[in-house]
Design a protein around this motif. Structure first.
Motif, PDB file in Angstrom:
ATOM      1  N   VAL A 183      42.048 -22.502 131.574  1.00 27.45           N
ATOM      2  CA  VAL A 183      40.700 -21.963 131.739  1.00 27.45           C
ATOM      3  C   VAL A 183      40.180 -21.437 130.396  1.00 27.45           C
ATOM      4  O   VAL A 183      38.990 -21.565 130.083  1.00 27.45           O
ATOM      5  N   GLY A 184      41.085 -20.869 129.592  1.00 26.65           N
ATOM      6  CA  GLY A 184      40.694 -20.443 128.257  1.00 26.65           C
ATOM      7  C   GLY A 184      40.216 -21.603 127.402  1.00 26.65           C
ATOM      8  O   GLY A 184      39.330 -21.438 126.559  1.00 26.65           O
ATOM      9  N   ALA A 185      40.775 -22.800 127.621  1.00 30.06           N
ATOM     10  CA  ALA A 185      40.330 -23.981 126.890  1.00 30.06           C
ATOM     11  C   ALA A 185      38.880 -24.300 127.222  1.00 30.06           C
ATOM     12  O   ALA A 185      38.125 -24.776 126.366  1.00 30.06           O
ATOM     13  N   ALA A 186      38.475 -24.061 128.473  1.00 29.43           N
ATOM     14  CA  ALA A 186      37.072 -24.257 128.832  1.00 29.43           C
ATOM     15  C   ALA A 186      36.183 -23.287 128.072  1.00 29.43           C
ATOM     16  O   ALA A 186      35.037 -23.614 127.724  1.00 29.43           O
ATOM     17  N   ALA A 187      36.696 -22.079 127.806  1.00 25.79           N
ATOM     18  CA  ALA A 187      35.912 -21.101 127.042  1.00 25.79           C
ATOM     19  C   ALA A 187      35.777 -21.526 125.585  1.00 25.79           C
ATOM     20  O   ALA A 187      34.689 -21.433 125.003  1.00 25.79           O
ATOM     21  N   THR A 188      36.856 -21.997 124.976  1.00 25.36           N
ATOM     22  CA  THR A 188      36.771 -22.390 123.568  1.00 25.36           C
ATOM     23  C   THR A 188      35.949 -23.655 123.383  1.00 25.36           C
ATOM     24  O   THR A 188      35.454 -23.912 122.283  1.00 25.36           O
ATOM     25  N   ALA A 189      35.800 -24.450 124.439  1.00 23.47           N
ATOM     26  CA  ALA A 189      34.931 -25.622 124.382  1.00 23.47           C
ATOM     27  C   ALA A 189      33.528 -25.294 124.876  1.00 23.47           C
ATOM     28  O   ALA A 189      32.690 -26.187 124.968  1.00 23.47           O
ATOM     29  N   GLY A 190      33.283 -24.019 125.180  1.00 24.02           N
ATOM     30  CA  GLY A 190      31.999 -23.625 125.740  1.00 24.02           C
ATOM     31  C   GLY A 190      31.065 -22.939 124.780  1.00 24.02           C
ATOM     32  O   GLY A 190      29.848 -23.094 124.872  1.00 24.02           O
ATOM     33  N   ILE A 195      36.885 -18.793 120.493  1.00 18.26           N
ATOM     34  CA  ILE A 195      38.142 -18.497 119.805  1.00 18.26           C
ATOM     35  C   ILE A 195      38.597 -17.069 120.092  1.00 18.26           C
ATOM     36  O   ILE A 195      39.804 -16.773 120.092  1.00 18.26           O
ATOM     37  N   ALA A 196      37.641 -16.176 120.367  1.00 20.03           N
ATOM     38  CA  ALA A 196      37.994 -14.796 120.705  1.00 20.03           C
ATOM     39  C   ALA A 196      38.813 -14.732 121.981  1.00 20.03           C
ATOM     40  O   ALA A 196      39.661 -13.847 122.143  1.00 20.03           O
ATOM     41  N   ALA A 272      42.873 -25.715 122.832  1.00 21.80           N
ATOM     42  CA  ALA A 272      42.675 -27.157 122.971  1.00 21.80           C
ATOM     43  C   ALA A 272      41.212 -27.527 123.169  1.00 21.80           C
ATOM     44  O   ALA A 272      40.787 -28.617 122.776  1.00 21.80           O
ATOM     45  N   GLY A 273      40.440 -26.633 123.771  1.00 21.84           N
ATOM     46  CA  GLY A 273      39.025 -26.937 123.983  1.00 21.84           C
ATOM     47  C   GLY A 273      38.281 -27.100 122.673  1.00 21.84           C
ATOM     48  O   GLY A 273      37.559 -28.092 122.467  1.00 21.84           O
TER      49      GLY A 273
END
Length: 428
Positions: A183-190, A195-196, A272-273
């Motif tokens: 789910v964090g990957a969805a944030a970094t791709a969002g 990155i935070a 990964a996002g």
């Protein structure tokens, strides 16, 4: 002062996520009605949804519509859609296909669904960390924060980003490390500040290990075992943990790092996002950092350098008395100042992990904007400061009337910001 267990406020807090959903629906109706009644922006030909939802389709919403309907493109030296990260437009595309290609309506509905999820997850997060009255005030602050209108139907990515961020931390708190990383990957791709989330997840995981070790030690059950030095073979740590006030000492946080295992390392998947987005940009457009490069295009003028870092544009606006612009920038600068001042409270009340997330999520836009434009909604992403503000407002030495007055003032600000936004003013 809190009520005794079983009091009315405690009942409200136990059901806070459900009450929060009801409050979100109510505020959505109020501000959407206001937006519809005051909408003065030129109508776009592709808007064919209900009027109250079309009113929210302003500003950068057009970029997301373009991405969902036509995909990404990039012209070096010009404003291009690759400045906008892919998760939200992908959601809009999927929902738009279900609606027969109506991407503008899909954009508003995605924001509403994500916004409701954000408020419920935030309520669930805050109710276990602060006193009942403070929890209620925290939710109210998030509902009426002037830049929270981005959660009520706008075609922006703020709601989807916040939902993935809160979801990742909620999964981590329940020790679902792999799911939290995904789910964090969805944030970094969002969003660029995603990155935070990765930083905060890793620091929070180490903090949880340190807190568990300290709780077992305080309970007097630390023994040598095959699990490794410093781990308890048995014993309930919850009571001891509850007695420890404030964040774990920094030394204990560092000492916990060697005890992180592969399951905690799964949190690194959150990166990964961003990595996938950079790979896509590198393969298709030849620049893995094109999303940052394009910020310097004419019209955006957000290139890196001292001019941006030291806010020359902002101070120039004040110096030359460009007040029609200053009135938009100063509230956002003040929101950033308040957020920065609340970081210490975030650390003291919610620990190292949430403080790390807050610092990074604030630092990226503060460094990257030349005049604070956009930072009003980026403060929204640093959601722990909302709860920290409630802690300050409901402190024992604060008068009882202070929180209601602040909430009333913020609600007026929300209404003003909403009217300005739907009349095509670049509010944030």
């Amino acid at each position: 002062m809190t009520q005794p267990p079983g009091g009315r406020l405690d009942v409200v807090v136990r059901r806070l996520p459900l009450y929060t959903l009801a409050a979100f629906i109510l505020v959505t109706v109020l501000v959407s009605g206001l937006a519809w009644a005051t909408d003065g922006a030129p109508a776009q030909p592709y808007l064919d949804g209900p009027g109250w939802l079309d009113a929210w389709f302003q500003g950068d919403s057009g970029w997301y519509y373009h991405i969902a309907s036509e995909g990404y493109s990039y012209t070096p030296g010009q404003q291009s859609p690759i400045a906008f990260f892919p998760v939200y437009p992908l959601l809009v595309y999927v929902f738009g296909q279900l609606l027969g290609g109506d991407f503008s309506t899909a954009a508003g509905l995605v924001t509403l669904v994500c916004g409701a999820g954000v408020l419920m997850l935030f309520a669930d997060w805050v109710r276990s960390r602060v006193a009942p009255r403070t929890a209620v005030v925290s939710v109210a602050l998030l509902l009426v924060y002037p830049y929270s209108f981005f959660l009520y139907g706008s075609g922006y990515s703020d709601a989807s980003f916040l939902l993935s961020t809160l979801g990742a931390f909620a999964l981590l708190e329940r020790r679902h490390y792999v799911l939290a990383g995904l789910v964090g990957a969805a944030a970094t791709a969002g969003r660029p500040v995603g990155i935070a989330v990765g930083v905060g997840l890793v620091v929070r995981a180490a903090e949880l290990i340190a807190a568990d070790r300290a709780a077992r030690r305080d309970a007097g059950v630390l023994v040598g075992s095959t699990a490794g030095p410093g781990f308890a073979a048995a014993g309930p740590p919850e009571d001891a943990r509850a007695e420890r006030a404030g964040p774990v000492p920094f030394r204990e946080l560092l000492q916990a790092v060697p005890f992180m295992r592969w399951r905690q390392a799964a949190l690194l998947v959150s990166g990964a996002g961003l990595l996938a987005w950079m790979v896509y940009l590198g393969i298709r457009f030849g620049d893995p950092l094109a999303f940052a490069t394009v910020q310097g295009a004419p019209g955006w003028n957000q290139g890196a350098g001292p001019h941006t870092w030291f806010k020359v544009g902002f101070f120039g606006t004040l110096y030359f008395g460009i007040w029609h612009t200053a009135v938009l920038l100063v509230p956002q600068a003040l929101a950033c100042l308040v957020a920065v001042l609340l970081v210490r409270t975030v650390w003291r009340r919610f620990g190292w992990g949430y403080a790390a997330y807050t610092v990074v999520s604030l630092a990226i836009p503060l460094i990257g904007t030349k005049d604070f434009m956009g930072t009003g909604r980026y403060v929204l992403a640093a959601y722990p400061v909302i709860a920290a503000a409630a802690v300050v407002l409901t402190g024992d030495r604060r008068p009882r009337w202070l929180a209601p007055v602040v909430l009333a003032v913020l609600f007026v600000g929300l209404c003003i910001a909403t009217v300005a936004y739907v009349r095509a003013v670049e509010v944030s």
